[in-house]
Design an enzyme around this catalytic site. Structure first.
Site: not given
Length: 532
Positions: A259, A287, A366, A368, A383
């Protein structure tokens, strides 16, 4: 050397800025033949409660040396986030390293009756293994674990969760999270509308007693941000965290969350220097993504521990439920917690992601794409989640093995000589936990199709996982093929150097088979796989 699908432990993939200056397969005829820790009332333990080991695990299997050298910064993070003393934190890491391999062997040995495994006690000194067969109790106890007899196997629970994923609608949102809880021996549905979710469950075809609906305010969100900071940037302002260092041939790069960016999106590093381009990206559903870095960046097998040092990456052995795990990200730095459940389906506003792992580690926007690590073993990339690192939260990660095999990547890992000898290094080549196992022998240059020269049928879409162990000092390769109505076509390849390979491919319903090839060397091999 095998194609290493063991990741650099992940928290921040250490990528250091330098100074300026699917292939068609052979056509073949189509063969004609084809959580709370307390258990619920219907979970049955062995007589007189959980069966305890007749001797301590230390008596059953040799552990690491008495002086355990923990990865730098990890003990301190565990003390802070799990409220442990230093001695408890060190003992926990020691026990997790010792008991993990036992859990893997039990999963393989028990086969279809395996119900799950998890760690108990503040220092993780108790391994529990469950089975649907009372006759397995002596085997579990002899291995140094406590035994529990349960009504449903892990495979059955996973199938029930898949049915629920297809039953519960994403819009309007009925359940934000579904997961397999091996301690309860049930599938848990988290929802802010318990009665609505219960009505859907009752109207479905799933085994009702195998599902528990729990009220929850948990509403996971992908953890990217529009605030400046370190790590890497997508476009002008969006920020995520680097996951694991990888190579694909001579090309270096890193894996991260899907993502965070779409295929073709350009990235810049923590210092805003041009860094790379997204080569592949998948979200929702999965993801996962990987970024190819330019020559100004060097991928190193290290993880930022949040205190000025790095952790070396030794492999990617999957940690079991109840084990401690740590996460590193560009917003909240280094935090630890426990692995809670696997096979979680999380419905984000953008869609549902399947096969995630649920943890008690906190995270913030941030973070991720940043990596999860258990001792020195890479686990996955961040994720999404809910909460924050002030009040606490729940965070989910995408397992790293699937990312690596899907995109054909090789992980950077440290030279074994650089890993402290007092840290037990588990065997990375065990193909355990798969539902189908086939053996064979090949001469150099020859190939064989499995299962048994035929094929298997996937009735639903889902993940195909394959694991090949070839003879030492050989180069055996693995391919997954699908029948397209006219011929067999290769849909996934694991062809790096070495005897051992893994494949993870998400595919549509249809007929599939594996091809094992002895590129160099000869001898006996084992192929294990699981199909949807």
């Amino acid at each position: 050397m095998s194609r290493n699908h063991a990741a650099a432990l992940g928290c921040f993939l250490a990528i250091t800025a330098l100074a300026p200056g699917v292939v068609p397969g052979d056509a073949a005829p189509l063969p004609d033949t084809p959580a709370p820790a307390t258990a619920d009332a219907d979970l049955h333990r062995a007589p007189a409660g959980p069966v305890r080991a007749l001797s301590s695990p230390a008596d059953v299997t040799a552990g690491p040396p008495a002086k355990f050298v923990a990865p730098p910064g990890m003990v301190e993070a565990l003390r802070r986030d799990l409220n442990l003393t230093q001695a408890q934190a060190e003992e926990r890491l020691l026990n997790e390293a010792r008991l993990g391999p036992i859990a893997e062997k039990m999963r393989s040995q028990l086969g279809d009756s395996f119900g799950g495994s998890w760690l108990r006690a503040k220092d993780a000194s108790i391994l529990v293994v469950s089975s649907t067969r009372p006759a397995d109790i002596p085997v579990i106890v002899a291995a140094g674990a406590q035994a529990e007899v349960v009504p449903r196997s892990l495979t059955e629970l996973t199938d029930i969760k898949k049915q629920l994923d297809a039953t519960l609608p994403p819009k309007p949102l009925v359940s934000s999270v579904r997961y397999v809880d091996v301690k309860r021996n049930k599938v848990v549905v988290l929802t802010s509308e318990p009665q609505t979710a219960e009505n859907f469950v009752q109207a479905s075809d799933v085994e009702k007693s195998a599902v528990v609906v729990l009220p929850s305010t948990e509403a996971p969100q992908p953890l990217y941000d529009l605030v400046g900071g370190t790590a890497y940037y997508i476009g002008i302002a969006s920020r995520c965290s680097v996951g694991f260092p990888v190579t694909k041939g001579a090309q270096a790069g890193f894996v991260t969350a899907g993502h965070c960016g779409k295929k073709g999106a350009a990235t810049s590093g923590f210092n805003r220097v041009a860094q790379g381009v997204f080569q592949e990206s998948s979200f929702p559903g999965d993801d996962s993504a990987w970024v190819a870095a330019n020559p100004a960046w060097t991928a190193t097998p290290a993880v930022d521990n949040g205190s000025g040092a790095t952790l070396s990456v030794a492999g990617a052995r999957v940690a079991i439920e109840g084990a401690s795990i740590c996460r590193s990200g560009s917003t909240s730095d280094f935090h630890c917690g426990l692995i809670q459940q696997r096979e979680a389906s999380v419905t984000y506003p953008q869609g549902t992601v399947y096969g995630l792992t649920r943890t008690s580690v906190c995270a913030e926007p941030g973070d991720s794409g940043g990596s999860f690590i258990a001792i020195d073993q890479a686990q996955g990339v961040t994720s999404g989640g809910s909460g924050d690192c002030g009040a606490g939260g729940i965070t989910y990660f995408q397992p790293v093995d699937e990312i690596l095999t899907t995109y054909g990547l090789t992980l950077k890992t440290a030279d074994p000589a650089s890993v402290p000898s007092s840290v037990p290094l588990p065997d990375p080549d065990l193909c355990t936990g798969y539902s189908s196992i086939h053996k064979g022998t090949l001469a150099t240059g020859k190939s064989a199709y499995q299962p048994r020269g035929l094929y298997y049928r996937a009735l639903t879409a889902g993940l195909h996982s394959g694991c090949l162990n070839g003879p030492a000092a050989s180069d055996f390769d693995l391919q997954l093929l699908r029948w397209n109505g006219l011929s067999w076509r290769v849909v996934a390849i694991a062809d790096g150097p070495g005897p051992n390979k893994r494949i993870a491919h998400t595919g549509t319903p249809g007929r599939y088979r594996y091809r094992v090839t002895a590129t160099t060397g000869s001898g006996a091999y084992t192929l294990a796989f699981t199909a949807p």
